[in-house]
Design a protein around this motif. Structure first.
Motif, PDB file in Angstrom:
ATOM      1  N   LYS A 155       0.836  -1.205   0.000  1.00 34.80           N
ATOM      2  CA  LYS A 155       0.000   0.000   0.000  1.00 34.80           C
ATOM      3  C   LYS A 155       0.873   1.258   0.000  1.00 34.80           C
ATOM      4  N   MET A 156       1.920   1.254   0.827  1.00 36.63           N
ATOM      5  CA  MET A 156       2.818   2.409   0.886  1.00 36.63           C
ATOM      6  C   MET A 156       3.485   2.639  -0.471  1.00 36.63           C
ATOM      7  N   ILE A 157       3.955   1.575  -1.093  1.00 36.86           N
ATOM      8  CA  ILE A 157       4.640   1.680  -2.384  1.00 36.86           C
ATOM      9  C   ILE A 157       3.702   2.255  -3.444  1.00 36.86           C
ATOM     10  N   GLU A 158       2.468   1.764  -3.477  1.00 37.86           N
ATOM     11  CA  GLU A 158       1.493   2.235  -4.473  1.00 37.86           C
ATOM     12  C   GLU A 158       1.156   3.711  -4.280  1.00 37.86           C
ATOM     13  N   GLN A 159       1.144   4.161  -3.033  1.00 38.93           N
ATOM     14  CA  GLN A 159       0.732   5.532  -2.734  1.00 38.93           C
ATOM     15  C   GLN A 159       1.904   6.486  -2.519  1.00 38.93           C
ATOM     16  N   MET A 160       3.129   6.004  -2.774  1.00 37.51           N
ATOM     17  CA  MET A 160       4.314   6.830  -2.507  1.00 37.51           C
ATOM     18  C   MET A 160       4.334   8.076  -3.385  1.00 37.51           C
ATOM     19  N   SER A 161       4.609   9.183  -2.729  1.00 38.08           N
ATOM     20  CA  SER A 161       4.754  10.471  -3.407  1.00 38.08           C
ATOM     21  C   SER A 161       5.791  11.264  -2.614  1.00 38.08           C
ATOM     22  N   VAL A 162       6.193  12.384  -3.139  1.00 35.66           N
ATOM     23  CA  VAL A 162       7.131  13.237  -2.411  1.00 35.66           C
ATOM     24  C   VAL A 162       6.484  13.685  -1.097  1.00 35.66           C
ATOM     25  N   ARG A 163       5.211  13.966  -1.156  1.00 37.29           N
ATOM     26  CA  ARG A 163       4.504  14.403   0.058  1.00 37.29           C
ATOM     27  C   ARG A 163       4.497  13.298   1.121  1.00 37.29           C
ATOM     28  N   SER A 164       4.153  12.075   0.739  1.00 34.64           N
ATOM     29  CA  SER A 164       4.117  10.991   1.725  1.00 34.64           C
ATOM     30  C   SER A 164       5.526  10.659   2.223  1.00 34.64           C
ATOM     31  N   TYR A 165       6.517  10.798   1.360  1.00 40.11           N
ATOM     32  CA  TYR A 165       7.918  10.604   1.739  1.00 40.11           C
ATOM     33  C   TYR A 165       8.246  11.507   2.934  1.00 40.11           C
ATOM     34  N   PHE A 166       7.932  12.789   2.792  1.00 40.73           N
ATOM     35  CA  PHE A 166       8.203  13.738   3.876  1.00 40.73           C
ATOM     36  C   PHE A 166       7.317  13.470   5.092  1.00 40.73           C
ATOM     37  N   GLN A 167       6.075  13.051   4.878  1.00 39.60           N
ATOM     38  CA  GLN A 167       5.190  12.752   6.002  1.00 39.60           C
ATOM     39  C   GLN A 167       5.741  11.609   6.853  1.00 39.60           C
ATOM     40  N   TYR A 168       6.199  10.528   6.222  1.00 37.15           N
ATOM     41  CA  TYR A 168       6.743   9.395   6.976  1.00 37.15           C
ATOM     42  C   TYR A 168       7.992   9.797   7.750  1.00 37.15           C
ATOM     43  N   ILE A 169       8.837  10.601   7.132  1.00 34.40           N
ATOM     44  CA  ILE A 169      10.051  11.058   7.823  1.00 34.40           C
ATOM     45  C   ILE A 169       9.674  11.930   9.011  1.00 34.40           C
ATOM     46  N   LEU A 170       8.775  12.876   8.803  1.00 27.16           N
ATOM     47  CA  LEU A 170       8.348  13.772   9.881  1.00 27.16           C
ATOM     48  C   LEU A 170       7.686  12.994  11.014  1.00 27.16           C
ATOM     49  N   GLN A 171       6.822  12.048  10.677  1.00 26.76           N
ATOM     50  CA  GLN A 171       6.161  11.248  11.703  1.00 26.76           C
ATOM     51  C   GLN A 171       7.180  10.438  12.506  1.00 26.76           C
ATOM     52  N   THR A 172       8.197   9.930  11.845  1.00 25.55           N
ATOM     53  CA  THR A 172       9.220   9.147  12.537  1.00 25.55           C
ATOM     54  C   THR A 172      10.043  10.039  13.460  1.00 25.55           C
ATOM     55  N   VAL A 173      10.470  11.190  12.955  1.00 22.91           N
ATOM     56  CA  VAL A 173      11.295  12.110  13.733  1.00 22.91           C
ATOM     57  C   VAL A 173      10.535  12.638  14.951  1.00 22.91           C
ATOM     58  N   THR A 174       9.235  12.819  14.815  1.00 23.40           N
ATOM     59  CA  THR A 174       8.445  13.340  15.942  1.00 23.40           C
ATOM     60  C   THR A 174       7.943  12.238  16.876  1.00 23.40           C
ATOM     61  N   GLY A 175       8.384  11.010  16.632  1.00 26.79           N
ATOM     62  CA  GLY A 175       8.117   9.947  17.595  1.00 26.79           C
ATOM     63  C   GLY A 175       6.929   9.050  17.320  1.00 26.79           C
ATOM     64  N   LYS A 176       6.305   9.182  16.171  1.00 16.66           N
ATOM     65  CA  LYS A 176       5.172   8.300  15.869  1.00 16.66           C
ATOM     66  C   LYS A 176       5.680   6.890  15.588  1.00 16.66           C
ATOM     67  N   GLY A 177       5.013   5.911  16.155  1.00 21.13           N
ATOM     68  CA  GLY A 177       5.441   4.522  16.009  1.00 21.13           C
ATOM     69  C   GLY A 177       6.410   4.161  17.124  1.00 21.13           C
ATOM     70  N   SER A 178       6.257   2.975  17.651  1.00 23.19           N
ATOM     71  CA  SER A 178       7.088   2.592  18.796  1.00 23.19           C
ATOM     72  C   SER A 178       8.253   1.710  18.403  1.00 23.19           C
ATOM     73  N   GLY A 179       8.389   1.392  17.130  1.00 24.47           N
ATOM     74  CA  GLY A 179       9.474   0.509  16.703  1.00 24.47           C
ATOM     75  C   GLY A 179       9.052  -0.954  16.803  1.00 24.47           C
ATOM     76  N   ASP A 180       9.977  -1.821  16.460  1.00 25.55           N
ATOM     77  CA  ASP A 180       9.676  -3.250  16.488  1.00 25.55           C
ATOM     78  C   ASP A 180       9.486  -3.741  17.914  1.00 25.55           C
ATOM     79  N   ARG A 181       8.534  -4.647  18.072  1.00 24.88           N
ATOM     80  CA  ARG A 181       8.295  -5.245  19.375  1.00 24.88           C
ATOM     81  C   ARG A 181       9.417  -6.213  19.713  1.00 24.88           C
ATOM     82  N   VAL A 182       9.663  -6.362  20.996  1.00 26.03           N
ATOM     83  CA  VAL A 182      10.628  -7.341  21.464  1.00 26.03           C
ATOM     84  C   VAL A 182       9.944  -8.198  22.520  1.00 26.03           C
ATOM     85  N   ARG A 183      10.302  -9.483  22.548  1.00 20.92           N
ATOM     86  CA  ARG A 183       9.709 -10.386  23.535  1.00 20.92           C
ATOM     87  C   ARG A 183      10.085  -9.940  24.941  1.00 20.92           C
ATOM     88  N   GLU A 184       9.127  -9.992  25.848  1.00 19.09           N
ATOM     89  CA  GLU A 184       9.405  -9.678  27.261  1.00 19.09           C
ATOM     90  C   GLU A 184       9.898 -10.901  27.970  1.00 19.09           C
TER      91      GLU A 184
END
Length: 184
Positions: A155-184
């Protein structure tokens, strides 16, 4: 083509301007694990192998497995900080500059993640460069759910644009998403 040019400009700038921070993290990592860089073979574009570089967040004795299969007790205190701030990903700017990765794309998997590789192959995910961040990362979908991740990647690949490129980077830099889960 434009996204590749953006990758080159931003990864080069990140490496130059981020060098003092990366040197500091490297030095702290020396005291933390004795081996601050982690290099692992991953599946790249067209299923070509490449060596992904990150700051080490786990003990050197930790098993070389997908993050969701790793044991949380193997993460060092400094490694926990690196993961929370996503600073462990900074060395991958070198992979981006070399053309092995993009800033935005599907996270590269290990060659032993057969279910994910099959699901991604069916959806054409390997036709693009893997990325440091992407839709899966900012929506907390990781490699523990291979079919969902492969579909999200498509889905991301199909919808990729310059705008979404910057959105994903901005969301990552501002802390959206917790990263990969690890077993407790």
């Amino acid at each position: 083509m434009l996204i590749r040019m953006l990758d080159i400009v931003f990864s080069a700038a990140g490496l130059v301007f981020g060098l003092p921070l990366m040197v500091a993290l490297f030095l702290v990592g020396l005291f933390d694990t004795g081996s601050p860089l982690f290099v692992q073979e991953r599946v790249g574009r067209n299923r070509k192998p490449f060596k992904l570089v990150k700051f080490r967040t786990m003990k050197k004795s930790a098993a070389s497995v997908a993050t969701h299969l790793a044991n949380a007790s193997e993460i060092t205190r400094f490694g926990s900080f690196l993961r929370k701030t996503k600073l462990d990903e900074l060395p991958q700017l070198w992979n981006v500059l070399k053309g092995e990765m993009s800033l935005v794309g599907p996270r590269p998997c290990l060659f032993n993640q057969d279910e994910l590789i099959d699901a991604r192959e069916q959806r054409g995910v390997f036709l693009v460069r893997p990325g440091i961040t992407g839709l899966g990362q900012v929506t907390d979908i990781d490699m523990s759910t291979p079919e969902l991740l492969a579909e999200t990647d498509r889905k991301m690949i199909e919808q990729m644009s310059v705008r979404s490129y910057f959105q994903y980077i901005l969301q990552t830099v501002t802390g959206k998403g917790s990263g990969d889960r690890v077993r407790e």
